[in-house]
Design an enzyme around this catalytic site. Structure first.
Site, PDB file in Angstrom:
ATOM      1  N   SER A  89     -41.954 -14.124 -72.232  1.00  0.00           N
ATOM      2  CA  SER A  89     -42.346 -13.239 -70.875  1.00  0.00           C
ATOM      3  C   SER A  89     -44.078 -13.684 -70.472  1.00  0.00           C
ATOM      4  O   SER A  89     -44.142 -13.499 -69.053  1.00  0.00           O
ATOM      5  CB  SER A  89     -42.286 -11.841 -70.804  1.00  0.00           C
ATOM      6  OG  SER A  89     -41.393 -11.468 -70.750  1.00  0.00           O
TER       7      SER A  89
ATOM      8  N   LYS B 225     -43.952 -14.993 -66.834  1.00  0.00           N
ATOM      9  CA  LYS B 225     -43.924 -14.284 -65.799  1.00  0.00           C
ATOM     10  C   LYS B 225     -45.036 -14.006 -64.800  1.00  0.00           C
ATOM     11  O   LYS B 225     -45.142 -13.762 -63.616  1.00  0.00           O
ATOM     12  CB  LYS B 225     -43.706 -13.107 -66.097  1.00  0.00           C
ATOM     13  CG  LYS B 225     -41.677 -12.747 -66.346  1.00  0.00           C
ATOM     14  CD  LYS B 225     -41.171 -11.172 -67.066  1.00  0.00           C
ATOM     15  CE  LYS B 225     -40.483 -10.928 -66.768  1.00  0.00           C
ATOM     16  NZ  LYS B 225     -40.287 -10.884 -68.808  1.00  0.00           N
TER      17      LYS B 225
ATOM     18  N   SER C 200     -42.453  -6.030 -67.378  1.00  0.00           N
ATOM     19  CA  SER C 200     -42.280  -7.196 -67.615  1.00  0.00           C
ATOM     20  C   SER C 200     -39.883  -7.072 -67.537  1.00  0.00           C
ATOM     21  O   SER C 200     -39.952  -7.484 -68.878  1.00  0.00           O
ATOM     22  CB  SER C 200     -42.471  -7.678 -69.362  1.00  0.00           C
ATOM     23  OG  SER C 200     -42.108  -9.005 -69.613  1.00  0.00           O
TER      24      SER C 200
END
Length: 423
Positions: A98, A101, A153
């Site tokens: 993640s 992101k 997230s």
């Protein structure tokens, strides 16, 4: 005296008739001392047409002890200059979970569409945990979803943002990769906006540090990653959400700025972090930093990397050699020589164990016409014998090509200088 004048006239006539505009060898003899008095000729035969000046600043101490890390891949970087202070397999490709992101947020911020409504699709709502809990048809303001993306997230949020900005996940991935190429993240490739495991989705610890360094130049990016708590609703007000930042690094490390955690079964625990103390900002990245139950490894390793940077390096301004007084002969020019502008100094983090070398390379001569805005040389900075950065060197002025009147005047001047005059 008549003999000298007659010789001069014969010489000028011969030059005009033969179409010879200059005696480069006489010109070079006149000016070569201006260069060689300040520059050392290169010994490499391939470099016979250039000269160089060099400064060496030796190390004052031994290199610091490397941190012991659990991460498979790691990097800590000076956010301002991009200098890597320590690395462990930092240029090897690996899944980054993640931390992906960061790029999703960056593209959203640069889109200029923060006030637009985002409608959740069935595909976005189908994303696995961690998710916001979207349902098909729910509408949100884009700027609210950015906090959902980074603080907790949420995977469904990432897909909804991607679909809104580009029409589909695949199209958004193309945007991500174009941005990566623009930022020279040469070993990074995006497939998803949320970082879930996918073939061909990878980066490196060094590239993620470069991405974070760039992203932190955006004030809104910094504001979001430092936010501890955030609440918002769907546009119709029927569904409310309360978020809390899952970045523990913010709470316990002095000067921490955040940035982004990550975990997948393939990537392991990942974290891209940033911290600022005084006038120094560091970014770090750890990938494959343990698997359950070792969730704390990423925080420990990040602290070690930050401590290594803050404790062993400080800002230093490195000035290039003074080349502003070096005269470069100009062949067939309205002026006999030209000088260069002094390159700007370089500011970066250095340590007591660093050996620095600054090299300026300039041509031995130039042929007119020459233009002020065209680079003619380079100044190169080496850290521990490894090239860190090269910058272009520019001329102090433009010089036009000489015409026939200039040629006659210059030849007469050199002739009289060589043989003297008699009254």
């Amino acid at each position: 005296m008549k003999l000298y004048r007659l010789s001069s006239l014969i010489l000028v006539a011969a030059l005009i008739a033969g179409g010879i505009l200059y005696f480069p060898f006489l010109h070079s003899i006149n000016n070569s001392a201006d260069i060689t008095s300040h520059a050392t000729s290169m010994s490499n035969p391939a470099d016979l047409n250039s000269t160089k000046t060099e400064i060496v600043i030796p190390a004052r101490d031994s290199s610091p002890t490397a941190p012991a890390l659990k991460a498979g891949y790691a990097c800590v970087m000076d956010a301002e200059s991009g200098r890597i202070l320590y690395e462990k397999k930092a240029n090897q490709k690996a899944p980054m979970a993640s931390t992906t992101k960061i790029m999703t947020l960056l593209l959203a911020l640069e889109s200029g569409k923060l006030e637009e409504p985002v409608i959740a699709s069935a595909y976005a709502a189908s994303m696995p945990k961690v998710h916001l809990g979207m349902q098909k048809g729910y509408q949100y303001k884009l700027k609210d979803l950015l906090y959902s993306l980074m603080l907790e997230s949420h995977n469904d949020t990432a897909v909804a943002i991607a679909e809104h900005l580009a029409g589909s996940v695949n199209a958004f991935a193309e945007q991500m990769n174009r941005k990566a190429a623009k930022l020279k993240l040469t070993k990074t490739h995006f497939v998803t906006p949320n970082g879930l495991d996918a073939d061909g989705h990878y980066s490196t610890a060094a590239d993620m540090c470069r991405l974070a360094s760039y992203a932190m130049q955006n004030k809104k990016f910094l504001e979001i990653i430092r936010t501890k708590n955030y609440s918002f609703t769907t546009l119709d007000g029927k569904h409310q959400y309360s978020l809390s930042n899952k970045d523990a690094f913010l709470s316990y490390y002095d000067g921490a700025l955040g940035i982004k955690t990550g975990f997948t079964g393939k990537a392991g625990y990942c974290f891209v972090g940033a911290a600022r103390r005084s006038d120094v900002t560091l970014v770090s990245c750890v990938l494959a930093c343990g698997w359950p139950p070792n969730k704390s490894f990423k925080w420990i390793d990040t602290s070690k990397l930050m401590d290594y940077g803050f404790n062993n390096f400080s800002k230093k301004t490195i000035s290039p050699p003074d080349i502003s007084h070096i005269h470069i002969p100009v062949i067939k020019g309205k002026k006999e020589y030209v000088t260069c502008c002094l390159p700007e100094s370089l500011t970066l983090l250095t340590g007591a164990g660093d050996t620095l070398k600054i090299n300026c390379s300039l041509p031995k001569s130039l042929c007119a016409p020459i233009r002020q805005n065209n680079p003619v040389g380079t100044v190169s900075y080496y850290i521990n014998d490894k090239l860190f950065q090269s910058d272009e060197i520019f001329l102090s002025e433009s010089i036009e090509k000489s015409d026939i009147s200039d040629t006659i005047r210059n030849v007469l001047h050199l002739w009289m200088k060589a043989f003297g005059s008699s009254s």
